[in-house]
Design an enzyme around this catalytic site. Structure first.
Site, PDB file in Angstrom:
ATOM      1  N   ASP A 128       0.875  -1.184   0.000  1.00 39.54           N
ATOM      2  CA  ASP A 128       0.000   0.000   0.000  1.00 39.54           C
ATOM      3  C   ASP A 128       0.913   1.236   0.000  1.00 39.54           C
ATOM      4  O   ASP A 128       2.041   1.159  -0.478  1.00 39.54           O
ATOM      5  CB  ASP A 128      -0.964  -0.067   1.202  1.00 39.54           C
ATOM      6  CG  ASP A 128      -2.264   0.671   0.919  1.00 39.54           C
ATOM      7  OD1 ASP A 128      -2.195   1.847   0.518  1.00 39.54           O
ATOM      8  OD2 ASP A 128      -3.350   0.098   1.105  1.00 39.54           O
ATOM      9  N   HIS A 149       2.338   2.169  -3.152  1.00 40.98           N
ATOM     10  CA  HIS A 149       1.383   3.114  -3.738  1.00 40.98           C
ATOM     11  C   HIS A 149       1.850   4.563  -3.617  1.00 40.98           C
ATOM     12  O   HIS A 149       1.057   5.487  -3.722  1.00 40.98           O
ATOM     13  CB  HIS A 149      -0.005   2.938  -3.107  1.00 40.98           C
ATOM     14  CG  HIS A 149      -0.631   1.604  -3.401  1.00 40.98           C
ATOM     15  ND1 HIS A 149      -1.884   1.260  -2.980  1.00 40.98           N
ATOM     16  CD2 HIS A 149      -0.160   0.523  -4.086  1.00 40.98           C
ATOM     17  CE1 HIS A 149      -2.169   0.021  -3.393  1.00 40.98           C
ATOM     18  NE2 HIS A 149      -1.133  -0.442  -4.057  1.00 40.98           N
TER      19      HIS A 149
END
Ligand SMILES: *[C@@H]1O[C@H](CO)[C@@H](O)[C@H](O)[C@H]1NC(C)=O
Ligand SMILES: *[C@@H]1O[C@H](CO)[C@@H](O)[C@H](O)[C@H]1NC(C)=O
Length: 392
Positions: free
Chosen positions: A217, A240
């Site tokens: 993430d 991310h």
């Protein structure tokens, strides 16, 4: 100098020297912890903490080499000692049954402490079982625990920590002042869910330096109420990106201000430098961000502001973000975009992004093909090199 003052001074100096040279150490192994990775060492760790926390002197809690299986560890303050070092030469291993920690929110939690330095150590949360549960679509999977959380604390340093395979976030800083995370090494697979590297919210004066983050993430996620945040020398990927947001989920929300992100690299990440807000009413804001000296290698969205975040199209009734974004600078950002749109400012219709400045941005799409920029409700200025051509 009168004799009295002389004696008093001597006493003070002697006390300072005595306190310094007699800092006490509490070794978890001496308190019963077995370095075999199987025997539950939670009690020994808590005993070491209680002694260190209760010490009138500077105190060290020491974890020697080896693997120690520990359940949830709550390191609560306030402590009598204002200078505690947690020195970890070994690895802490979470119970392999993810239900043990999965609903507990945190694995290691430092709460209400002042003047704590955590040096070294590896945290192995063994998250794979929980990720598999989540991706199988089973209903009773717990959310998972953050591996290391620091909350309501001041003057905390985390130096040279490794975190692997967290169930949820690796490191979270919440409600703190003056926290430094230096030389962290964070590792989890690209497809591990919700494994943010370092999350910061409701905190002021947090510094993240010289760290390497590969995860599933956000490498760094910045939540509401993060102010005076400094991020420098972070290598992100996979992951991310470095993300301010998601913001504006709630109507009443603290703003994000004075954030510096410099000397960062992104390799094969979904995003590079991102600001993300829900398409919902909110009094939140982002004001004063400097993104400086970022290198992108094959990044899906190198520069992105997205104010239309609405996963599943639910609970975003008016589809307009209330978060006010202003005064965001991008300086010296170069490298390659994995998609044609290298710069995307998709801002709120009600509160357009204001005061975006870009200087020396040079992003190309595959093999030097020109990339493009996309603007909705965004205003700003550019100077120096500007590739792709500005959309302001
Ligand atoms: C902004 O934050 C930095 C630390 O990241 C701090 O040194 C600086 O004083 C802050 N600036 C203002 C105006 O508060
Ligand atoms: C932009 O980057 C490309 C690829 O690194 C480079 O060849 C080019 O010279 C740069 N352009 C400018 C104006 O700096």
């Amino acid at each position: 100098m009168s004799n009295h003052i002389f004696l008093t001074l001597t006493t003070i100096i002697a006390t300072v020297l005595f306190t310094r040279t007699t800092a006490v150490t509490y070794n978890v192994k001496n308190l019963g912890a077995k370095p075999n990775g199987r025997t539950d060492a939670t009690k020994a760790f808590m005993a070491a903490w209680s002694s260190a926390c209760g010490s009138t002197k500077a105190a060290t809690m020491y974890v020697p080499k080896g693997r120690y299986m520990v359940g949830g560890l709550k390191f609560n303050g306030p402590c009598r000692s204002g200078a505690i070092t947690v020195r970890i030469d070994g690895t802490l291993v979470a119970p392999s049954n993810y239900f043990v920690l999965g609903n507990a929110k945190y694995w290691l939690l430092f709460h209400g402490v002042q003047g704590v330095t955590i040096v070294g150590g590896t945290l192995d949360a063994q998250g794979a079982g929980l990720w598999a549960c989540k991706s199988s679509g089973k209903r009773n999977c717990p959310d998972g625990a953050t591996s290391l959380a620091i909350s309501n604390s001041n003057n905390v340093i985390v130096y040279g920590l490794s975190s692997v395979n967290s169930q949820m976030f690796h490191i979270a800083v919440n409600g703190c002042r003056n926290v430094r995370v230096v030389g962290a090494n964070v590792v989890a697979p690209w497809n591990s869910p919700n494994t943010d590297g370092i999350h910061v919210q409701l905190s002021t004066g947090v510094t993240i330096m010289n760290s390497k983050i590969s995860t599933g993430d956000d490498c760094v996620s910045i939540g509401p109420g993060a102010t005076n945040l400094w991020i420098e020398g972070v290598a992100c990927g996979p992951g991310h990106g470095i993300s301010i947001g998601s913001l504006g989920k709630d109507l009443n929300e603290q703003g994000v201000s004075n954030v510096t992100v410099k000397r960062v690299t992104f390799k094969g990440t979904d995003n590079g430098l991102r600001i993300k807000a829900w398409a919902r009413p909110s009094n939140g804001f982002v004001n004063g961000v400097l993104f400086q000296n970022a290198v992108m290698t094959n990044v899906e969205n190198p520069i992105v502001i997205d104010q239309h975040y609405c996963p599943g199209g639910k609970n975003c009734p008016r589809q307009v973000s209330g978060v006010k974004i202003s005064n965001v600078k991008y300086q010296d950002v170069h490298g390659t975009s994995a998609t044609k749109v290298a710069v995307k400012f998709d801002c709120s219709k009600k509160y357009p992004c204001r005061g975006i400045t870009m200087r020396d941005v040079n992003l190309s799409f595959k093999n030097q093909l020109p990339a493009s920029a996309y603007c909705v409700n965004a205003a700003g200025t550019t100077s120096g090199v500007m590739k792709p051509t500005s959309c302001f």
